[in-house]
Write an enzyme that holds these catalytic residues in place. Sequence first.
Site, PDB file in Angstrom:
ATOM      1  N   LYS A  28       0.821  -1.212   0.000  1.00  0.00           N
ATOM      2  CA  LYS A  28       0.000   0.000   0.000  1.00  0.00           C
ATOM      3  C   LYS A  28       0.861   1.270   0.000  1.00  0.00           C
ATOM      4  CE  LYS A  28      -2.450  -0.796   3.698  1.00  0.00           C
ATOM      5  NZ  LYS A  28      -1.960  -2.100   4.202  1.00  0.00           N
ATOM      6  N   THR A  47       3.911   1.689  -1.200  1.00  0.00           N
ATOM      7  CA  THR A  47       4.524   1.949  -2.510  1.00  0.00           C
ATOM      8  C   THR A  47       3.473   2.432  -3.504  1.00  0.00           C
ATOM      9  OG1 THR A  47       4.311  -0.345  -3.241  1.00  0.00           O
ATOM     10  CG2 THR A  47       6.373   0.243  -2.174  1.00  0.00           C
ATOM     11  N   ARG A  77       2.196   7.820   7.331  1.00  0.00           N
ATOM     12  CA  ARG A  77       2.468   7.673   8.759  1.00  0.00           C
ATOM     13  C   ARG A  77       3.958   7.708   9.034  1.00  0.00           C
ATOM     14  NH1 ARG A  77      -0.642   2.183   9.483  1.00  0.00           N
ATOM     15  NH2 ARG A  77      -0.121   2.122   7.264  1.00  0.00           N
ATOM     16  N   LYS A 116      10.926  -5.937  10.151  1.00  0.00           N
ATOM     17  CA  LYS A 116      10.037  -5.380   9.159  1.00  0.00           C
ATOM     18  C   LYS A 116      10.742  -4.463   8.173  1.00  0.00           C
ATOM     19  CE  LYS A 116       5.607  -2.981   8.835  1.00  0.00           C
ATOM     20  NZ  LYS A 116       6.047  -1.716   8.298  1.00  0.00           N
ATOM     21  N   ALA A 136      -2.494   0.253  14.001  1.00  0.00           N
ATOM     22  CA  ALA A 136      -3.725  -0.030  13.269  1.00  0.00           C
ATOM     23  C   ALA A 136      -4.623  -1.014  14.005  1.00  0.00           C
ATOM     24  CB  ALA A 136      -3.393  -0.568  11.881  1.00  0.00           C
ATOM     25  N   PHE A 145      -3.416  -2.038   7.506  1.00  0.00           N
ATOM     26  CA  PHE A 145      -4.095  -3.338   7.462  1.00  0.00           C
ATOM     27  C   PHE A 145      -4.978  -3.481   6.209  1.00  0.00           C
ATOM     28  CE2 PHE A 145      -3.977  -4.448  12.313  1.00  0.00           C
ATOM     29  CZ  PHE A 145      -2.609  -4.396  12.268  1.00  0.00           C
ATOM     30  N   PHE A 202       4.304  -8.079  -9.401  1.00  0.00           N
ATOM     31  CA  PHE A 202       5.597  -8.696  -9.097  1.00  0.00           C
ATOM     32  C   PHE A 202       6.097  -9.360 -10.374  1.00  0.00           C
ATOM     33  CE2 PHE A 202       5.955  -8.629  -4.415  1.00  0.00           C
ATOM     34  CZ  PHE A 202       4.765  -7.994  -4.142  1.00  0.00           C
ATOM     35  N   TRP A 239       6.930   0.058  -8.466  1.00  0.00           N
ATOM     36  CA  TRP A 239       8.074  -0.452  -7.716  1.00  0.00           C
ATOM     37  C   TRP A 239       9.312  -0.550  -8.614  1.00  0.00           C
ATOM     38  CZ3 TRP A 239      11.203  -4.909  -7.831  1.00  0.00           C
ATOM     39  CH2 TRP A 239      12.041  -5.063  -6.691  1.00  0.00           C
TER      40      TRP A 239
END
Lengths: 636, 636
Positions: B100, B102, B124, B135, B354, B385, B473, B502
Amino acid sequence: MVKTTERWIQSQQYRKWDLRCLKLQPLSPVPSDIEISRAQSPKAVDVLAKEIGLLTDEIEIYGQTKAKVRLSLLERLKDQPDGKYVLVAGITPTPLGEGKSTVTIGLVQALTAHLSINSFACLRQPSQGPTFGVKGGAAGGGYAQVIPMEEFNLHLTGDIHAITAANNLLAAAIDARILHENTQSDKALYNRLVPAVNGVRGFSAIQLARLRRLGIYKTDPDTLTEEEVRKFARLDIDPSTITWQRVVDTNDRFLRKITVGQANTEKGFIRQAQFDIAVASEIMAILALTTSLQDMKERLGKMVVANDKKGEPVTAEDLGVTGALAVLMKDAIKPTLMQTLEGTPVFVHAGPFANIAHGNSSVLADKIALKLVGEKGFVVTEAGFGADIGMEKFFNIKCRASGLVPSVVVLVATVRALKMHGGGPNVTAGAPLKKEYTEENLQLVAGGCCNLQKQIQIAQLFGVPVVVAVNIFKTDSAAEVDLVCKIAKQSGAFDAVPCNHWSAGGGGAVKLAQAVEEAARQKTSFKYLYSLELPIVEKIRIIAQKVYGAQDIELSPAAQSQVDRYTQQGFGNLPICMAKTHLSLSHQPERKGVPTGFILPISDVRASIGAGFIYPLVGTVSISNCRSSSTFFLLF
Amino acid sequence: MVKTTERWIQSQQYRKWDLRCLKLQPLSPVPSDIEISRAQSPKAVDVLAKEIGLLTDEIEIYGQTKAKVRLSLLERLKDQPDGKYVLVAGITPTPLGEGKSTVTIGLVQALTAHLSINSFACLRQPSQGPTFGVKGGAAGGGYAQVIPMEEFNLHLTGDIHAITAANNLLAAAIDARILHENTQSDKALYNRLVPAVNGVRGFSAIQLARLRRLGIYKTDPDTLTEEEVRKFARLDIDPSTITWQRVVDTNDRFLRKITVGQANTEKGFIRQAQFDIAVASEIMAILALTTSLQDMKERLGKMVVANDKKGEPVTAEDLGVTGALAVLMKDAIKPTLMQTLEGTPVFVHAGPFANIAHGNSSVLADKIALKLVGEKGFVVTEAGFGADIGMEKFFNIKCRASGLVPSVVVLVATVRALKMHGGGPNVTAGAPLKKEYTEENLQLVAGGCCNLQKQIQIAQLFGVPVVVAVNIFKTDSAAEVDLVCKIAKQSGAFDAVPCNHWSAGGGGAVKLAQAVEEAARQKTSFKYLYSLELPIVEKIRIIAQKVYGAQDIELSPAAQSQVDRYTQQGFGNLPICMAKTHLSLSHQPERKGVPTGFILPISDVRASIGAGFIYPLVGTVSISNCRSSSTFFLLF
């Protein structure tokens, strides 16, 4: 091209700043600190930066009134001679303090705004703990302040927050490591440490360095023997030896002693721990003593956090977090530029505790400031606590780390403290002062000047001239002040002058500035008090006898065993950072004046290997996280 | 005069920015995120600020690439119409995420750098915990990133550090208050709370307000009766009801459950407590939802930290710390301006969790950005989320707090996640992907599109058009992507397009940008899902049934008793912030696709009164401090 020429000019000549000073019109009675701070409009920090010769690409602005200064400046100005280096220290204080910060700020206001001499104040960043506790801020006071006061006292440019983050990352890594080693096989640990990425596995640079430390010179992860895998994968930390604590920049008494690891996920590996106040982190001491980014990284890596089960030290580097710590600290290493009420420049950088650390602001800020003020300029910085502690550490630890040579010591005294040393009743924070302190009493003053004399003599041990600054309160009589000045000069001070900077700003410290300027022309023969090569115990004894006036020292068995351990571990050559009460020259806070005939008890000995000092704990000194124990004011 | 004219022009007309975009030359294969970030030179932030119409006195620069934006701008531009408001949400994700962030960044790069449409991304601020955990950062990835990545991921402009300081100040105040009340008489407490200053004592404004809340209308401290003194001086906090936890911005598993107060100085008042991760602090949720400094201060004061022994809520205001909290947060309330890899503007502001909070960036950043982009511009923000959680909260909580009306939802899907929902094997972070995910498998894709369809329908419940963005991808086949787009459109999406941001930057998201631009021209009829006036349980049921597809809900006795308590305390009219796993539409993470026929168990119900929501805990959802439990990577 323009830039190159500008750089050349700046590096070739001494330049008196063309500084627009801010006008002060002191009111009487003196308003509150915050009212005075808010009544003045600071210059934009980029304007100030330009006035003192900083180039546009050498500053990083944080809002309107703060800027970080890049270390590249040291390279540009490396051939420029340093200015004069002045340390402000104090006599043994009352719990109310002697006003060293206000003298520091008043002195630079006088030098630059009233005598047109380039000068810089280099101050410590205050902890937010005491700011919200009983102590209040540390931006100075009255008409000698750094402005804006809120910016100085809160967050600043985030250095203490960065220290907190780095400190706690390391703390988390220690416990996580122990847990993983306790619950996983050698092979599982090794596979997590050296995972196959797209089928290939290799050691990182940091891992190769660790292998070399272990005497393993292989580079292919698949060729290590079982024994080598075990040595590499296990730090075998002995949990009972962990000295690295978590920190928080809040006075939080309930975190002084805690038990961690009680969630089921931690599988019963609970242990007792504590939170210290953030400024007590060894990382803060490192920030204060470091001389470059590379040096900081090395010091961070060398920090010892525990011993392994064989008694060997385990470092941050062993835990593999040096890079993460350094990246968290990459901005904190740059000093923050602010200004006084009269628009003269101030660096705020680092604020290590004065008990378990050395209590001085940063070497880097001093070095940069000494270049910026130029040969005829002055850099004024402050040492925490009384001169027996803060000044001694400034000379033996900070000056040793920096190689800088001090020109003058300004020794701050108050009539109030001298009366206390002369036998006056107790002075307690929060309680009204007894009448001995509000009425003239020449006898008490005369009786207490022994402490002033002793502190002058301590400075002279280091070969540095002393100017005594008598910080005037409105209840002091002229006769009392004259008496102090007279005795100070008889005791070997180069000069002694009354100061009214608190009520009058820089104009009230002009005499002090003139005295300091004259003293700085004296030839000095600065020397350290002891050689690093001496055994740890010998170094402690020298400080105890020559500085504190102790008859001798006495180490507890625990202290002696720590000394033996550090010596065996190869840390015997570090300087000594005494953790002693600041309320007496001795270890007993109630003994005022100049105590004699005492044996200084060393109850324990600890070490900050990254910062680079051994710190003996004297008597029952508290090195608690929360020096200001009351957060009671918070109740409403 | 000049400034006034400038202000006038800026407030009167829509202006297409004259923005210098940064050129991207994407490489193949795509280098690492940090390599891409470092290969690009960001514009000076003051240049960017000027390009998008900010005035010099509306920004506070932090270094070269970050600036805080002052709220005064909202006043200057208050008559300017808002731009279009776009929310990026996702389908139910795999543990690897759907991308989300990206998509959000790629979309604004496409809008502004490729279609010359003003746009802003509002993101955020990431916690440093996961940054140093498994992460990684949250600055986007590949050629859709915020730069410089390190500045984004570390410290930023200190907002999370400010939250930590404020949160922990309040925590310390609670324990200190309990200790003092337990160990002192009413009179002693009262004398410390209302001390005589120079012989005179008076109530502070904050104390007078507390007296009024207690029904005492006296203004002279010496006239209170013994009973009134007692009521005023004692909060009578019931320690077992304390919900306010300390926080740290580090993944530190050993702080999940601790015992505090074990030092002798705390006189045996030990209790069990925990550290949460800083972004889980209610103060973070407040920062995200507040609309002004005054509103923030009020919300901080309203935070409930415990109950008293009669079951009445005790607030931060009762503890008297509202002012201290607000001053610590005075800079954090200003959004931080940064830029994308292509030089387009980004706001980074607030990052509430979240699960226990609403997981969206700040209302203030969105409001300011909507003014800056102007009527024809776009503001793109992201909901944490899956859409069932993040989007639902965005609409029902954040849009309610702001009054803003969304124009379009971009729903992000990956072929990988759809295959998982279609019955593919488990996807686990850190483990290699099974071949079902790397080879074409149209059947799994088709089977999993039910989840996409359901999430589209959820958006439609709120009356907002949906554009599906298929985040491509390199292992995705053309047939797979075509199938997803086809089903998405059949399921009611306004459009569905593949995105290559991406690997290609904004140029790879041009089709998405065009689709969003078109969708934003649709007439929308945005509506909330429930009325605040409904009982708490009814609101929970509406979300469970209409959004998650549950058959019904079932409250535990504890949950029911909390609902009763909050209702009785007058908090029944708040919106609902569900704390549910994001890995399934249901409460069971392993149930993929579109689960049906389940009864949603509500195990507990809590409240963030200052932030302004009730948060039911669904099933066994963990709201632990350390969502990324491993700090193992830290070992080397």
